[in-house]
Design a protein around this motif. Structure first.
Motif, mmCIF file in Angstrom:
data_model
loop_
_atom_site.group_PDB
_atom_site.id
_atom_site.type_symbol
_atom_site.label_atom_id
_atom_site.label_comp_id
_atom_site.label_asym_id
_atom_site.label_seq_id
_atom_site.Cartn_x
_atom_site.Cartn_y
_atom_site.Cartn_z
ATOM 1 N N THR A 8 68.833 -19.732 98.641
ATOM 2 C CA THR A 8 67.797 -18.933 99.310
ATOM 3 C C THR A 8 67.914 -17.464 98.871
ATOM 4 O OG1 THR A 8 69.115 -18.538 101.302
ATOM 5 C CG2 THR A 8 67.730 -20.518 101.284
ATOM 6 N N ALA A 10 69.141 -14.577 99.473
ATOM 7 C CA ALA A 10 70.156 -13.570 99.791
ATOM 8 C C ALA A 10 70.826 -13.151 98.495
ATOM 9 C CB ALA A 10 71.193 -14.141 100.759
ATOM 10 N N SER A 11 71.400 -11.969 98.503
ATOM 11 C CA SER A 11 72.168 -11.546 97.342
ATOM 12 C C SER A 11 73.324 -12.527 97.153
ATOM 13 C CB SER A 11 72.692 -10.125 97.577
ATOM 14 O OG SER A 11 73.301 -9.656 96.401
ATOM 15 N N SER A 36 64.358 -21.561 97.213
ATOM 16 C CA SER A 36 63.232 -20.938 97.924
ATOM 17 C C SER A 36 62.548 -19.921 97.007
ATOM 18 C CB SER A 36 63.732 -20.239 99.196
ATOM 19 O OG SER A 36 64.413 -19.045 98.855
ATOM 20 N N SER A 38 62.030 -16.784 97.512
ATOM 21 C CA SER A 38 62.851 -15.562 97.464
ATOM 22 C C SER A 38 64.121 -15.803 96.659
ATOM 23 C CB SER A 38 63.231 -15.111 98.877
ATOM 24 O OG SER A 38 62.070 -14.825 99.612
ATOM 25 N N GLY A 39 64.666 -17.008 96.755
ATOM 26 C CA GLY A 39 65.839 -17.355 95.953
ATOM 27 C C GLY A 39 65.519 -17.221 94.464
ATOM 28 N N LEU A 42 65.591 -13.594 93.514
ATOM 29 C CA LEU A 42 66.969 -13.075 93.422
ATOM 30 C C LEU A 42 67.669 -13.569 92.158
ATOM 31 C CD1 LEU A 42 68.660 -11.297 95.566
ATOM 32 C CD2 LEU A 42 66.383 -12.017 96.230
ATOM 33 N N SER A 87 70.241 -16.915 103.375
ATOM 34 C CA SER A 87 69.697 -15.673 103.952
ATOM 35 C C SER A 87 69.758 -15.740 105.480
ATOM 36 C CB SER A 87 68.252 -15.475 103.505
ATOM 37 O OG SER A 87 67.423 -16.381 104.206
ATOM 38 N N MET A 88 69.733 -14.587 106.103
ATOM 39 C CA MET A 88 69.702 -14.535 107.564
ATOM 40 C C MET A 88 68.416 -15.169 108.083
ATOM 41 S SD MET A 88 72.480 -13.428 108.591
ATOM 42 C CE MET A 88 73.339 -13.915 107.116
ATOM 43 N N SER A 89 67.364 -15.057 107.304
ATOM 44 C CA SER A 89 66.092 -15.650 107.715
ATOM 45 C C SER A 89 66.226 -17.169 107.814
ATOM 46 C CB SER A 89 65.003 -15.269 106.700
ATOM 47 O OG SER A 89 63.821 -15.963 106.968
ATOM 48 N N THR A 90 66.739 -17.786 106.757
ATOM 49 C CA THR A 90 66.900 -19.251 106.773
ATOM 50 C C THR A 90 67.905 -19.670 107.842
ATOM 51 O OG1 THR A 90 66.209 -19.616 104.485
ATOM 52 C CG2 THR A 90 67.769 -21.200 105.381
ATOM 53 N N ARG A 122 75.185 -14.273 103.441
ATOM 54 C CA ARG A 122 75.572 -13.030 102.764
ATOM 55 C C ARG A 122 74.730 -11.910 103.357
ATOM 56 N NH1 ARG A 122 76.058 -8.213 100.994
ATOM 57 N NH2 ARG A 122 73.850 -8.313 101.478
ATOM 58 N N GLU A 123 75.355 -11.187 104.220
ATOM 59 C CA GLU A 123 74.705 -10.030 104.825
ATOM 60 C C GLU A 123 75.800 -9.160 105.411
ATOM 61 O OE1 GLU A 123 72.413 -8.033 104.730
ATOM 62 O OE2 GLU A 123 70.752 -8.832 105.894
HETATM 63 C C1 LIG Z 1 66.800 -7.744 96.339
HETATM 64 C C2 LIG Z 1 66.860 -8.430 97.675
HETATM 65 C C3 LIG Z 1 68.104 -8.723 98.218
HETATM 66 C C4 LIG Z 1 68.190 -9.365 99.468
HETATM 67 N N1 LIG Z 1 69.421 -9.661 99.961
HETATM 68 C C5 LIG Z 1 69.534 -10.307 101.134
HETATM 69 C C6 LIG Z 1 70.820 -10.639 101.644
HETATM 70 O O1 LIG Z 1 71.854 -10.374 101.032
HETATM 71 N N2 LIG Z 1 70.878 -11.320 102.806
HETATM 72 C C7 LIG Z 1 69.760 -11.682 103.517
HETATM 73 O O2 LIG Z 1 69.893 -12.304 104.565
HETATM 74 N N3 LIG Z 1 68.508 -11.364 103.064
HETATM 75 C C8 LIG Z 1 68.375 -10.684 101.897
HETATM 76 N N4 LIG Z 1 67.125 -10.361 101.411
HETATM 77 C C9 LIG Z 1 65.950 -10.674 102.227
HETATM 78 C C10 LIG Z 1 65.456 -12.135 102.043
HETATM 79 O O3 LIG Z 1 65.182 -12.378 100.681
HETATM 80 C C11 LIG Z 1 64.200 -12.354 102.901
HETATM 81 O O4 LIG Z 1 64.544 -12.310 104.272
HETATM 82 C C12 LIG Z 1 63.499 -13.658 102.576
HETATM 83 O O5 LIG Z 1 62.392 -13.812 103.443
HETATM 84 C C13 LIG Z 1 64.413 -14.853 102.710
HETATM 85 O O6 LIG Z 1 63.644 -16.027 102.506
HETATM 86 P P1 LIG Z 1 64.321 -17.457 102.278
HETATM 87 O O7 LIG Z 1 65.410 -17.563 103.309
HETATM 88 O O8 LIG Z 1 63.244 -18.424 102.489
HETATM 89 O O9 LIG Z 1 64.854 -17.481 100.892
HETATM 90 C C14 LIG Z 1 67.017 -9.720 100.183
HETATM 91 C C15 LIG Z 1 65.768 -9.436 99.605
HETATM 92 C C16 LIG Z 1 65.685 -8.812 98.376
HETATM 93 C C17 LIG Z 1 64.326 -8.508 97.788
#
Ligand SMILES: Cc1cc2nc3c(=O)[nH]c(=O)nc-3n(C[C@H](O)[C@H](O)[C@H](O)COP(=O)(O)O)c2cc1C
Length: 185
Positions: A8, A10-11, A36, A38-39, A42, A87-90, A122-123
């Protein structure tokens, strides 16, 4: 052993890459992959391997919007699901049962079927909301394996730190590995 791996947004997608490569070369393991949107962003941002190259390593891949893909049903019988990085979102969605894409739906299926779910969040720092979500998931048997490498085993390079976390994921799955040097006092 059949494992569903999700990456997903997150970094730390490099952790997902390493876990994928290790699982793919482990005899007796079938690894299926979903990334995802967003994955994917990243992956383009953080590593030299392309999304297509990663997808080509897995035994099977799914589109994250395909809610009818096999992992969305408990009848598919996965042994475990790993989300790395998560990610924290997932993580939040899984914690409260939201199943709005193939990754969150698969995680809720894994939970209802009482199979193993490993999350590598990872946050930093962590909000109280994220800590509560992790606590609730842990109460439900989920392995919360933060991307927080130890520094006690002679690590010189980023790759060693990545191997430490990938090794911990494989340990949790019960897969023998020598990815990091174990503590032998
Ligand atoms: C460059 C970048 C780095 C990010 N790093 C993180 C991170 O380390 N941890 C995190 O929870 N979200 C991070 N995000 C935010 C997530 O990408 C965002 O919440 C996204 O909606 C997650 O969607 P997903 O869980 O469906 O992949 C980052 C976003 C970007 C653009």
């Amino acid at each position: 052993m059949k494992i569903l791996l999700a990456i997903t947004g997150a970094s730390g997608v490099i952790y997902g890459e390493k876990v994928l490569k290790e699982l793919a070369k482990t005899r007796g393991v079938r690894v299926e992959l979903v990334i995802s949107p967003s994955g994917k962003e990243l992956i383009e941002e953080e590593i030299d391997t392309s999304v297509d190259e990663l997808l080509s390593i897995a035994d099977q891949t799914f589109d994250p919007s395909d809610m009818a893909a096999p992992p969305s049903s408990g009848s598919s019988l996965y042994d475990a699901m790993v989300i790395v990085p998560c990610s924290m979102s997932t993580l939040s969605k899984i914690s409260c049962g939201i199943a709005d894409n193939l990754i969150t739906r698969s995680a809720s299926v894994i939970l209802k079927e009482k199979r193993q779910l490993i999350l590598v969040p990872r946050e930093t720092p962590l909000s109280t909301i994220s800590l509560k979500n992790m606590y609730n998931l842990s109460q439900d048997g989920v392995v919360i394996l933060p991307a927080a490498p130890g520094f006690y085993s002679e690590q010189d390079e980023v790759k060693d730190l990545v191997n430490f976390i990938a090794g911990k994921v494989l340990d949790s799955l019960g897969i023998k590995n020598d990815l990091y040097k174990r503590w032998l006092p």
